[in-house]
Scaffold this active site. Structure first.
Site, PDB file in Angstrom:
ATOM      1  N   SER A   1       0.870  -1.181   0.000  1.00 18.60           N
ATOM      2  CA  SER A   1       0.000   0.000   0.000  1.00 18.60           C
ATOM      3  C   SER A   1       0.902   1.225   0.000  1.00 18.60           C
ATOM      4  CB  SER A   1      -0.864  -0.004   1.264  1.00 18.60           C
ATOM      5  OG  SER A   1      -1.413   1.277   1.500  1.00 18.60           O
TER       6      SER A   1
ATOM      7  N   TYR B   1      -2.749  -1.212  10.410  1.00 21.42           N
ATOM      8  CA  TYR B   1      -2.680  -1.397   8.953  1.00 21.42           C
ATOM      9  C   TYR B   1      -1.341  -0.889   8.410  1.00 21.42           C
ATOM     10  CZ  TYR B   1      -4.236  -1.146   4.035  1.00 21.42           C
ATOM     11  OH  TYR B   1      -4.351  -1.300   2.681  1.00 21.42           O
TER      12      TYR B   1
HETATM   13  P1  NDP Z   1     -11.418  -6.093  -0.372  1.00 21.14           P
HETATM   14  O1  NDP Z   1     -11.988  -5.972   0.997  1.00 21.14           O
HETATM   15  O2  NDP Z   1     -12.266  -5.743  -1.541  1.00 21.14           O
HETATM   16  O3  NDP Z   1     -10.849  -7.552  -0.613  1.00 21.14           O
HETATM   17  C1  NDP Z   1     -10.083  -8.209   0.354  1.00 21.14           C
HETATM   18  C2  NDP Z   1     -10.066  -9.688   0.027  1.00 21.14           C
HETATM   19  O4  NDP Z   1      -9.306 -10.393   1.021  1.00 21.14           O
HETATM   20  C3  NDP Z   1     -11.483 -10.300   0.043  1.00 21.14           C
HETATM   21  O5  NDP Z   1     -11.565 -11.271  -0.978  1.00 21.14           O
HETATM   22  C4  NDP Z   1     -11.533 -10.947   1.417  1.00 21.14           C
HETATM   23  O6  NDP Z   1     -12.511 -11.963   1.489  1.00 21.14           O
HETATM   24  C5  NDP Z   1     -10.124 -11.468   1.504  1.00 21.14           C
HETATM   25  N1  NDP Z   1      -9.711 -11.860   2.841  1.00 21.14           N
HETATM   26  C6  NDP Z   1      -9.954 -11.227   4.010  1.00 21.14           C
HETATM   27  N2  NDP Z   1      -9.426 -11.933   5.039  1.00 21.14           N
HETATM   28  C7  NDP Z   1      -8.837 -13.038   4.486  1.00 21.14           C
HETATM   29  C8  NDP Z   1      -8.154 -14.147   5.020  1.00 21.14           C
HETATM   30  N3  NDP Z   1      -7.951 -14.290   6.326  1.00 21.14           N
HETATM   31  N4  NDP Z   1      -7.711 -15.103   4.167  1.00 21.14           N
HETATM   32  C9  NDP Z   1      -7.922 -14.994   2.820  1.00 21.14           C
HETATM   33  N5  NDP Z   1      -8.567 -13.956   2.269  1.00 21.14           N
HETATM   34  C10 NDP Z   1      -9.022 -12.991   3.092  1.00 21.14           C
HETATM   35  O7  NDP Z   1     -10.087  -5.197  -0.342  1.00 21.14           O
HETATM   36  P2  NDP Z   1      -9.152  -4.656  -1.511  1.00 21.14           P
HETATM   37  O8  NDP Z   1      -9.332  -5.422  -2.746  1.00 21.14           O
HETATM   38  O9  NDP Z   1      -9.268  -3.202  -1.528  1.00 21.14           O
HETATM   39  O10 NDP Z   1      -7.716  -4.984  -0.863  1.00 21.14           O
HETATM   40  C11 NDP Z   1      -6.857  -6.002  -1.364  1.00 21.14           C
HETATM   41  C12 NDP Z   1      -5.435  -5.701  -0.930  1.00 21.14           C
HETATM   42  O11 NDP Z   1      -5.035  -4.451  -1.479  1.00 21.14           O
HETATM   43  C13 NDP Z   1      -5.265  -5.568   0.596  1.00 21.14           C
HETATM   44  O12 NDP Z   1      -4.021  -6.140   0.968  1.00 21.14           O
HETATM   45  C14 NDP Z   1      -5.247  -4.072   0.813  1.00 21.14           C
HETATM   46  O13 NDP Z   1      -4.533  -3.708   1.963  1.00 21.14           O
HETATM   47  C15 NDP Z   1      -4.534  -3.619  -0.456  1.00 21.14           C
HETATM   48  N6  NDP Z   1      -4.772  -2.214  -0.780  1.00 21.14           N
HETATM   49  C16 NDP Z   1      -6.001  -1.757  -1.147  1.00 21.14           C
HETATM   50  C17 NDP Z   1      -6.177  -0.422  -1.475  1.00 21.14           C
HETATM   51  C18 NDP Z   1      -7.479   0.157  -1.941  1.00 21.14           C
HETATM   52  O14 NDP Z   1      -7.530   1.366  -2.194  1.00 21.14           O
HETATM   53  N7  NDP Z   1      -8.533  -0.619  -2.093  1.00 21.14           N
HETATM   54  C19 NDP Z   1      -5.067   0.525  -1.378  1.00 21.14           C
HETATM   55  C20 NDP Z   1      -3.823  -0.057  -0.964  1.00 21.14           C
HETATM   56  C21 NDP Z   1      -3.699  -1.375  -0.672  1.00 21.14           C
HETATM   57  P3  NDP Z   1     -13.997 -11.573   2.014  1.00 21.14           P
HETATM   58  O15 NDP Z   1     -14.493 -10.494   1.084  1.00 21.14           O
HETATM   59  O16 NDP Z   1     -14.750 -12.824   1.926  1.00 21.14           O
HETATM   60  O17 NDP Z   1     -13.820 -11.079   3.406  1.00 21.14           O
END
Ligand code: NDP
Length: 269
Positions: A154, A167
């Site tokens: 991030s 975070y």
């Molecule tokens: P989302 O919440 O849309 O997606 C997160 C995903 O991770 C979901 O599929 C969720 O499943 C899954 N997940 C949560 N806990 C677990 C676990 N214990 N084991 C396996 N899978 C898990 O978030 P984003 O797509 O936005 O984020 C994805 C990554 O990108 C993260 O690492 C985030 O920190 C990073 N990021 C995102 C940014 C943004 O602007 N969106 C900016 C910078 C970084 P479920 O939905 O079923 O809970």
């Protein structure tokens, strides 16, 4: 024309939503077989939608339930993938959560939950991936590298973030884990890099874009003046996973519309 990731096997963690789902789709378009990981039974349907989309487009994918913070589950996901598909070539270490709170009222539980998924989860998956890369070695008909890991970091690996200490600490930790394992395994032809997204339109940060006012305010932080799309990250991941980036390891690629360019100085500070 040969696709860049033809027949390579990619595990994408947290691929039932957001960036993981978008990245799974882009990797499949580039020819990879994609393991669409999701954490809990309740997210199976969402993961299966991504699998169906990939298959409808002529690609190959499978959904797989695994909580990345649980060691036995991670070990089983990699073992089952190798049994089913022969090996793993690419890991997209993407799963991540937020549990925000002002620092003095942040519970140990919220701290531990975020570190468990965002950092321990990336450690556990990277460890299993590297073991498999070392076992298989380089097969030039697949890739000139033994394996590729892309850690979803991030902008908060470098930008401090009030109210999000857990975070930001997890993302800072990812940065040093990524660089350290990139150094440790470069000689074995394993490449490890990070993508640091800025603001990408996903459910994780919905509060930042779901009203016109919030979106307008967000633009103050983005010199390029648009919110990111999951495909922006997916396309960067395809490049980092492909041999086109073969001389790149230990790097963080910021895909952030300039968020890390100190936008407060845009008007002379
Ligand atoms: P989302 O919440 O849309 O997606 C997160 C995903 O991770 C979901 O599929 C969720 O499943 C899954 N997940 C949560 N806990 C677990 C676990 N214990 N084991 C396996 N899978 C898990 O978030 P984003 O797509 O936005 O984020 C994805 C990554 O990108 C993260 O690492 C985030 O920190 C990073 N990021 C995102 C940014 C943004 O602007 N969106 C900016 C910078 C970084 P479920 O939905 O079923 O809970």
């Amino acid at each position: 024309m040969e696709k860049k990731l033809q027949n390579q096997v990619a595990i994408v963690t947290g691929a039932s939503s957001g960036i993981g789902a978008g990245t799974a789709l882009e990797l499949a378009k580039a020819g990879a077989v994609v393991i669409v990981n999701y954490p809990f039974a309740g997210s199976k349907d969402a993961a299966d939608v991504i699998v169906s989309e990939i298959r409808a487009d002529g690609g190959n994918a499978q959904s797989y339930q695994c909580d990345v913070s649980k060691e036995p589950e991670v070990e089983k996901m990699f073992a089952d993938t190798v049994t089913q598909w022969g090996t793993v070539d690419i890991l997209i270490n993407n799963a991540g959560i937020q549990k925000d709170a002002p620092f003095t009222s942040m519970s140990l539980e919220a701290w531990n939950q975020v570190l468990a998924v965002n950092l321990n989860g990336q450690f556990l998956c990277a460890r299993e991936a590297i073991k498999e890369f070392l076992r298989r070695g380089v097969h030039p008909e697949r890739s000139v590298a033994a394996g590729k890991i892309i850690c979803m970091s991030s902008v908060h690996e470098v930008i401090p973030w009030s109210g999000h200490a857990n975070y930001a600490a997890s993302k800072g930790g990812i940065m040093m884990m990524m660089k350290t394992i990139a150094q440790e395994f470069a000689g074995k032809k394993v490449r490890v890099n990070s993508i640091a997204p800025g603001a990408i339109k996903t459910p994780l940060n919905h509060a930042a874009w779901e009203t016109p006012e919030a979106l307008q305010s967000l633009m103050n932080l983005i010199p390029y003046k648009r919110i990111g799309d999951v495909s922006d990250i997916g396309k960067a991941a395809v490049w980092l996973a492909s041999d086109d980036s073969d001389y790149v390891t230990g790097a963080t690629l910021f895909v952030d519309g300039g968020m890390t360019l100190y936008p407060g100085f845009e008007d002379n500070g």
